[in-house]
Design a protein around this motif. Structure first.
Motif, PDB file in Angstrom:
ATOM      1  N   GLN A  59       2.243   2.041   1.937  1.00  0.00           N
ATOM      2  CA  GLN A  59       2.610   1.389   1.235  1.00  0.00           C
ATOM      3  C   GLN A  59       4.113   1.166   1.094  1.00  0.00           C
ATOM      4  N   THR A  60       4.849   0.393   1.320  1.00  0.00           N
ATOM      5  CA  THR A  60       6.413  -0.076   1.163  1.00  0.00           C
ATOM      6  C   THR A  60       6.834   0.225  -0.252  1.00  0.00           C
ATOM      7  N   GLY A  61       6.075  -0.311  -1.137  1.00  0.00           N
ATOM      8  CA  GLY A  61       6.836  -0.184  -2.460  1.00  0.00           C
ATOM      9  C   GLY A  61       7.244  -1.792  -2.586  1.00  0.00           C
ATOM     10  N   LYS A  62       7.112  -2.500  -1.777  1.00  0.00           N
ATOM     11  CA  LYS A  62       7.559  -3.988  -1.821  1.00  0.00           C
ATOM     12  C   LYS A  62       6.354  -4.787  -2.416  1.00  0.00           C
ATOM     13  N   VAL A  63       6.648  -6.152  -2.735  1.00  0.00           N
ATOM     14  CA  VAL A  63       5.506  -6.883  -3.170  1.00  0.00           C
ATOM     15  C   VAL A  63       4.978  -7.821  -2.261  1.00  0.00           C
ATOM     16  N   GLY A  64       4.032  -8.573  -2.510  1.00  0.00           N
ATOM     17  CA  GLY A  64       3.564  -9.623  -1.719  1.00  0.00           C
ATOM     18  C   GLY A  64       2.912  -8.989  -0.341  1.00  0.00           C
ATOM     19  N   VAL A  65       3.164  -9.945   0.595  1.00  0.00           N
ATOM     20  CA  VAL A  65       2.805  -9.739   2.023  1.00  0.00           C
ATOM     21  C   VAL A  65       3.552  -8.447   2.496  1.00  0.00           C
ATOM     22  N   CYS A  66       4.708  -8.149   1.958  1.00  0.00           N
ATOM     23  CA  CYS A  66       5.472  -6.930   2.438  1.00  0.00           C
ATOM     24  C   CYS A  66       5.081  -5.539   1.793  1.00  0.00           C
ATOM     25  N   ALA A  67       4.020  -5.385   1.083  1.00  0.00           N
ATOM     26  CA  ALA A  67       3.628  -4.533   0.558  1.00  0.00           C
ATOM     27  C   ALA A  67       3.020  -3.418   1.761  1.00  0.00           C
ATOM     28  N   PRO A  68       1.986  -3.706   2.429  1.00  0.00           N
ATOM     29  CA  PRO A  68       1.495  -2.774   3.512  1.00  0.00           C
ATOM     30  C   PRO A  68       2.397  -2.496   4.711  1.00  0.00           C
ATOM     31  N   GLY A  69       2.366  -1.496   5.195  1.00  0.00           N
ATOM     32  CA  GLY A  69       3.079  -0.950   6.211  1.00  0.00           C
ATOM     33  C   GLY A  69       2.456   0.333   6.826  1.00  0.00           C
ATOM     34  N   VAL A  70       3.191   0.799   7.799  1.00  0.00           N
ATOM     35  CA  VAL A  70       2.825   1.807   8.785  1.00  0.00           C
ATOM     36  C   VAL A  70       4.138   3.069   8.659  1.00  0.00           C
ATOM     37  N   MET A  71       3.709   3.902   8.930  1.00  0.00           N
ATOM     38  CA  MET A  71       4.616   5.023   8.855  1.00  0.00           C
ATOM     39  C   MET A  71       5.292   5.231  10.490  1.00  0.00           C
ATOM     40  N   VAL A 115      11.266   9.500   9.187  1.00  0.00           N
ATOM     41  CA  VAL A 115      10.143   8.996   9.105  1.00  0.00           C
ATOM     42  C   VAL A 115       9.957   8.223   7.887  1.00  0.00           C
ATOM     43  N   GLN A 116       9.519   6.830   7.828  1.00  0.00           N
ATOM     44  CA  GLN A 116       9.610   5.940   6.837  1.00  0.00           C
ATOM     45  C   GLN A 116       8.472   5.023   6.791  1.00  0.00           C
ATOM     46  N   CYS A 117       7.967   4.251   5.705  1.00  0.00           N
ATOM     47  CA  CYS A 117       7.086   3.272   5.622  1.00  0.00           C
ATOM     48  C   CYS A 117       7.754   2.050   5.901  1.00  0.00           C
ATOM     49  N   VAL A 118       7.292   1.208   7.068  1.00  0.00           N
ATOM     50  CA  VAL A 118       7.949   0.094   7.368  1.00  0.00           C
ATOM     51  C   VAL A 118       7.059  -0.919   7.203  1.00  0.00           C
ATOM     52  N   ALA A 119       7.332  -2.091   6.796  1.00  0.00           N
ATOM     53  CA  ALA A 119       6.640  -3.160   6.352  1.00  0.00           C
ATOM     54  C   ALA A 119       5.727  -3.821   7.549  1.00  0.00           C
ATOM     55  N   ASN A 120       4.451  -4.078   7.580  1.00  0.00           N
ATOM     56  CA  ASN A 120       3.885  -4.740   8.678  1.00  0.00           C
ATOM     57  C   ASN A 120       4.311  -6.273   9.023  1.00  0.00           C
ATOM     58  N   VAL A 121       4.801  -7.071   7.640  1.00  0.00           N
ATOM     59  CA  VAL A 121       5.136  -8.505   7.684  1.00  0.00           C
ATOM     60  C   VAL A 121       6.484  -8.407   6.841  1.00  0.00           C
ATOM     61  N   GLN A 122       7.565  -9.085   7.552  1.00  0.00           N
ATOM     62  CA  GLN A 122       8.535  -9.363   6.906  1.00  0.00           C
ATOM     63  C   GLN A 122       8.513 -10.467   5.934  1.00  0.00           C
ATOM     64  N   PRO A 123       9.287 -10.856   5.096  1.00  0.00           N
ATOM     65  CA  PRO A 123       9.452 -11.888   4.105  1.00  0.00           C
ATOM     66  C   PRO A 123       9.580 -13.400   5.234  1.00  0.00           C
ATOM     67  N   LEU A 170      -0.649 -16.574  -1.285  1.00  0.00           N
ATOM     68  CA  LEU A 170      -0.005 -15.295  -0.988  1.00  0.00           C
ATOM     69  C   LEU A 170       1.338 -15.558  -1.240  1.00  0.00           C
ATOM     70  N   ASP A 171       2.001 -14.280  -1.444  1.00  0.00           N
ATOM     71  CA  ASP A 171       3.399 -14.181  -1.782  1.00  0.00           C
ATOM     72  C   ASP A 171       4.008 -13.949  -0.260  1.00  0.00           C
ATOM     73  N   ASP A 172       4.406 -14.975   0.346  1.00  0.00           N
ATOM     74  CA  ASP A 172       4.799 -14.913   1.693  1.00  0.00           C
ATOM     75  C   ASP A 172       6.175 -14.571   1.694  1.00  0.00           C
ATOM     76  N   ASP A 173       6.977 -14.734   0.676  1.00  0.00           N
ATOM     77  CA  ASP A 173       8.316 -14.534   0.801  1.00  0.00           C
ATOM     78  C   ASP A 173       8.795 -13.279   0.044  1.00  0.00           C
ATOM     79  N   CYS A 174       7.921 -12.563  -0.762  1.00  0.00           N
ATOM     80  CA  CYS A 174       7.741 -11.147  -1.274  1.00  0.00           C
ATOM     81  C   CYS A 174       8.879 -11.200  -2.226  1.00  0.00           C
ATOM     82  N   ASN A 175       8.756 -12.225  -3.268  1.00  0.00           N
ATOM     83  CA  ASN A 175       9.468 -12.343  -4.421  1.00  0.00           C
ATOM     84  C   ASN A 175       8.861 -12.365  -5.678  1.00  0.00           C
TER      85      ASN A 175
END
Length: 247
Positions: free
Chosen positions: A188-200, A207-215, A223-228
């Motif tokens: 979990q990236t700690g961001k909101v909306g679709v930007c929350a899920p990620g992969v290390m 090594v860091q968590c990178v979001a699967n989807v960008q705003p 869905l919160d596509d713009d992650c606001n």
């Protein structure tokens, strides 16, 4: 035409004979008379060789001269040098002794083929060299093999390390920061909306968590596509978003 060598000796012999006769009265030509028999014998041998129809006389017996059987221009280069040969009593040149002619080049810091270049076609002994690639690389110098048929880099065998997240190719497989432990797992990236899920992932040397989807443009899809952190605010329909994207 007569043989030049025979004519020369005949002329010389006549002078010696006349000198010796005169020497009986005035004491001259003593040294010449002492060698008259020897010169006459050499002349006789030359005449016998030429009259017998065999190999013509090649030289004056007992004289010594330099000789070389290698290619023109190679004597005095590298290891190559002239030898000497002696004319035999039967007026034939002997073998060339002491000469050094070109041979196949070896790796030995010498110009064996006498072309003016030392150890051509080999890595020059003493020149720096490396083995391995990437971070798995070590340095040394080229050294001629004992048999002279090649050269070997004396650099120590490099050690291959495990890949770590540091922007380097630690395992030397031409890939950087791949298969680093702890990467490739969901996070979990700690961001909101679709930007929350990620992969290390290894990014920027850590090594860091990178979001699967960008705003992206907010679409009316619950869905919160713009992650606001607001769902479907000022959203577009899918068709409107597609048209906007194609403009």
């Amino acid at each position: 035409m007569g043989n030049p060598a025979a004519s020369f000796f005949a002329f010389g012999t006549g002078i010696l004979r006349r000198g010796c006769l005169a020497g009986l009265a005035i004491g001259a030509f003593v040294g010449a008379c002492a060698n008259t028999d020897q010169n006459l014998e050499r002349q006789r041998l030359l005449e016998e060789l030429n009259s017998a129809g065999g190999k013509p006389a090649q030289c004056k017996p007992k004289i010594l001269e330099s000789c070389y059987d290698g290619p023109q221009g190679t004597s005095g280069r590298g290891l190559c040098k002239d030898g000497t040969r002696t004319c035999s009593d039967d007026a034939v040149w002997g073998a060339c002794s002491g000469q050094v002619t070109p041979v196949k080049e070896l790796c030995n810091r010498k110009d064996d083929d006498c072309d003016g270049i030392v150890d051509n076609d080999f890595e020059r002994e003493g020149a720096t060299c490396t083995i391995g690639k990437g971070e798995c690389k070590s340095s040394g110098v080229w050294k001629c093999n004992a048999d002279g048929k090649g050269a070997t880099c004396d650099a120590p065998q490099p050690s291959i390390k495990a890949e770590v997240c540091d922007g380097l190719d630690n395992d030397c497989d031409d890939k950087i920061d791949e298969d680093v432990p702890g990467t490739g797992v969901a996070c979990q990236t700690g961001k909101v909306g679709v930007c929350a899920p990620g992969v290390m992932q290894c990014l920027g040397g850590r090594v860091q968590c990178v979001a699967n989807v960008q705003p992206s443009q907010e679409i009316c899809n619950n869905l919160d596509d713009d992650c606001n952190n607001v769902v479907d605010d000022r959203c577009l329909t899918a068709e409107e978003a597609a048209k906007l994207k194609n403009k």
